[in-house]
Every structure is written in C-alpha cells, then in structure tokens.
Design a protein around this motif. Structure first.
Motif, PDB file in Angstrom:
ATOM      1  N   TYR A  63     -93.963  -0.963  43.505  1.00  8.79           N
ATOM      2  CA  TYR A  63     -93.133   0.244  42.585  1.00  8.79           C
ATOM      3  C   TYR A  63     -92.484   1.086  43.513  1.00  8.79           C
ATOM      4  O   TYR A  63     -93.078   1.504  44.481  1.00  8.79           O
ATOM      5  N   PRO A  64     -91.091   1.361  43.399  1.00  2.49           N
ATOM      6  CA  PRO A  64     -90.542   2.472  44.359  1.00  2.49           C
ATOM      7  C   PRO A  64     -91.262   3.658  44.537  1.00  2.49           C
ATOM      8  O   PRO A  64     -91.483   4.408  43.819  1.00  2.49           O
ATOM      9  N   LYS A  65     -91.486   3.926  46.012  1.00  2.58           N
ATOM     10  CA  LYS A  65     -92.158   5.084  46.341  1.00  2.58           C
ATOM     11  C   LYS A  65     -91.235   6.055  46.937  1.00  2.58           C
ATOM     12  O   LYS A  65     -91.320   7.439  46.514  1.00  2.58           O
ATOM     13  N   TRP A  66     -90.456   5.627  47.773  1.00  4.04           N
ATOM     14  CA  TRP A  66     -89.226   6.678  48.308  1.00  4.04           C
ATOM     15  C   TRP A  66     -87.970   6.439  47.289  1.00  4.04           C
ATOM     16  O   TRP A  66     -87.472   5.378  47.344  1.00  4.04           O
ATOM     17  N   ILE A  67     -87.745   7.270  46.441  1.00  3.47           N
ATOM     18  CA  ILE A  67     -86.566   7.347  45.616  1.00  3.47           C
ATOM     19  C   ILE A  67     -85.434   8.389  45.999  1.00  3.47           C
ATOM     20  O   ILE A  67     -85.350   9.329  46.879  1.00  3.47           O
ATOM     21  N   GLN A  68     -84.104   8.272  45.532  1.00  2.00           N
ATOM     22  CA  GLN A  68     -82.839   8.982  45.868  1.00  2.00           C
ATOM     23  C   GLN A  68     -83.094  10.434  45.348  1.00  2.00           C
ATOM     24  O   GLN A  68     -84.068  10.864  44.279  1.00  2.00           O
ATOM     25  N   GLY A  69     -82.609  11.163  46.192  1.00  2.00           N
ATOM     26  CA  GLY A  69     -82.791  12.858  45.843  1.00  2.00           C
ATOM     27  C   GLY A  69     -84.157  13.421  46.291  1.00  2.00           C
ATOM     28  O   GLY A  69     -84.299  14.625  45.949  1.00  2.00           O
ATOM     29  N   GLU A  70     -84.922  12.875  46.880  1.00  2.00           N
ATOM     30  CA  GLU A  70     -86.385  13.184  47.239  1.00  2.00           C
ATOM     31  C   GLU A  70     -86.535  13.150  48.551  1.00  2.00           C
ATOM     32  O   GLU A  70     -86.095  12.396  49.476  1.00  2.00           O
ATOM     33  N   HIS A  71     -87.592  14.028  49.020  1.00  2.63           N
ATOM     34  CA  HIS A  71     -87.715  14.167  50.430  1.00  2.63           C
ATOM     35  C   HIS A  71     -89.324  13.802  50.711  1.00  2.63           C
ATOM     36  O   HIS A  71     -89.812  13.939  51.888  1.00  2.63           O
ATOM     37  N   SER A  72     -90.033  13.169  49.929  1.00  2.00           N
ATOM     38  CA  SER A  72     -91.489  12.678  50.045  1.00  2.00           C
ATOM     39  C   SER A  72     -91.634  11.476  49.379  1.00  2.00           C
ATOM     40  O   SER A  72     -90.763  11.369  48.478  1.00  2.00           O
ATOM     41  N   PRO A  73     -92.704  10.652  49.381  1.00  2.00           N
ATOM     42  CA  PRO A  73     -93.165   9.455  48.673  1.00  2.00           C
ATOM     43  C   PRO A  73     -93.495   9.630  47.401  1.00  2.00           C
ATOM     44  O   PRO A  73     -94.787   9.692  47.298  1.00  2.00           O
ATOM     45  N   ASN A  74     -92.881  10.178  46.532  1.00  2.00           N
ATOM     46  CA  ASN A  74     -93.597  10.646  45.338  1.00  2.00           C
ATOM     47  C   ASN A  74     -92.814   9.934  44.013  1.00  2.00           C
ATOM     48  O   ASN A  74     -92.558  10.437  42.993  1.00  2.00           O
ATOM     49  N   GLY A  75     -92.628   8.543  44.106  1.00  2.00           N
ATOM     50  CA  GLY A  75     -92.133   7.849  43.020  1.00  2.00           C
ATOM     51  C   GLY A  75     -93.171   8.020  41.836  1.00  2.00           C
ATOM     52  O   GLY A  75     -94.349   8.053  42.244  1.00  2.00           O
ATOM     53  N   PRO A  76     -92.612   8.019  40.464  1.00  2.00           N
ATOM     54  CA  PRO A  76     -93.567   8.493  39.596  1.00  2.00           C
ATOM     55  C   PRO A  76     -94.427   7.313  39.126  1.00  2.00           C
ATOM     56  O   PRO A  76     -94.711   6.953  38.019  1.00  2.00           O
ATOM     57  N   ILE A  77     -95.399   7.040  40.157  1.00  4.75           N
ATOM     58  CA  ILE A  77     -96.291   5.959  39.607  1.00  4.75           C
ATOM     59  C   ILE A  77     -97.308   6.391  38.493  1.00  4.75           C
ATOM     60  O   ILE A  77     -97.777   5.362  37.882  1.00  4.75           O
TER      61      ILE A  77
END
Length: 207
Positions: A63-77
């Motif tokens: 499931y995507p962890k690093w996403i566009q527009g973000e600066h930390s590995p906070n994909g909404p798992i």
C-alpha cells in the motif's frame, strides 16, 4: 495564475512508491486493473477492486507509503478496510508484514495467473474539508478530490513507471469529473481511462 491551473500544480507532484525486492515477480506483460466505486464519496467511503497479473509463488503487495505532496512516509494505511484477496473466486489467505505494516504477503497457487483484490477507504470527518494544498482527500456531499493512492495496492519489485494500469471510476448520479488522465469512454456515471503507468495514475487525482 488562474485558479484551475494552480489547483493542478498543487496536486500533480512526483509520487514515490516503494519498489523493494520481491521473492516471486508478478507478470508484467498485462496491465493491472483497478475499478473504483466512488458513488458513496459524499459519505467519505470509497470501494475498489483490482485484478493483478501474477505468477505462482510468494507475492508481496504494498500500500503506498510515500505519496505526492507529503514529506514523510504517512500513506493513510489506518483508513484501509475490507482488504480481501481471491483467486478464481476463492479467498486467498494473506498476512501483514511484521515490520512494514504497508506490506501484505500471500502465496499464489500453481495454475493461477490473476489475483483479485478488494478494499475500502474510510475517510475521516476531519478530511471532509480537504484542502488544495494537501494530498488528503476532500469529500463532501457536492465535491470530491480523490487520489488513486488511497485505493490501490501494487506488487513490489517493479518500477512504478513500468507497471501499466487500466482504470475506471464510477461517480455519484449526476456528478461529473475532471482529471489529467486520458479518457477512453464515459457511460452512466462510469468513466474508463486509457492505459497509463502506475506512476502517472498516482500523479493524476480526480476531481
């Protein structure tokens, strides 16, 4: 700068999806397929089904962890729900990785070349207002900004630019959509897009 141009500049940023090693490589000759049911977006609920070409053996989905527009590995798992795997209509057991909670492991049986995935995204009330400078979804009774990374998993071990995707989305009755994705057809609220790379899909939100 016109508002609509500023809007897309704010969202179309590179998306870094993980491409770690994988024990058994999925088949890359056929596109992945993803179908998103956004008819309940006004209630901040998205449903998706996927068909992923595979080969027999161990497989890891991410499931995507690093996403566009973000600066930390906070994909909404934490907002992922209803995750199910099936092969030929039969449920397939899976387990979550003990260290990387964004990874899911399964074993593809012999004679199987397609994995079926079902999942849901449950948007929280705090996301209802969204924001044009945020990668969080904006879902209200009259408008929705939907990022594809919310509702997909992908096989690890391939560059996301090499994975091809056939995608479609169904919106609430009477709604229209706008996106940078090339459209193949539109009928009865369902929009089918032309085949693109997973990288391009992730970088092309739908309004």
């Amino acid at each position: 700068m016109p508002r609509n141009i500023a809007f897309f500049i704010g969202f179309v940023l590179p998306c870094s999806l993980h491409t770690g090693p994988l024990a058994a490589q999925p088949s890359s000759t056929r596109p992945l397929e993803i179908s998103v049911n956004a008819t309940e977006a006004p209630r901040r609920l998205l449903r998706a089904t996927m068909r992923i070409p595979v080969k027999p053996g161990p497989l890891t989905l991410h499931y995507p962890k690093w996403i566009q527009g973000e600066h930390s590995p906070n994909g909404p798992i934490n907002d992922l729900a209803g995750f199910k795997l099936r092969v030929k209509g039969t449920p397939l057991p899976w387990r979550r990785d003990g260290l990387d909670l964004y990874s899911f492991h399964c074993v593809i049986p012999d004679g199987v070349d397609m994995l079926e995935v079902a999942l849901e995204y449950l948007g929280s009330a705090k996301e209802a207002g969204g924001g044009l400078g945020s990668s969080a979804p904006c879902m209200t009774p009259k408008l929705a900004m939907i990022n594809w990374h919310l509702v997909l998993v992908y096989p690890k071990g391939h560059a996301v630019g090499d994975l091809r995707v056939n995608a479609d989305m169904t919106v609430p009755q009477g709604w229209k959509l706008g996106t940078a994705l090339p459209i193949a057809s539109e009928k009865d609220g369902k929009t089918t897009f032309k085949t693109v790379s997973l990288e391009m899909l992730a970088d092309s939100p739908v309004l």
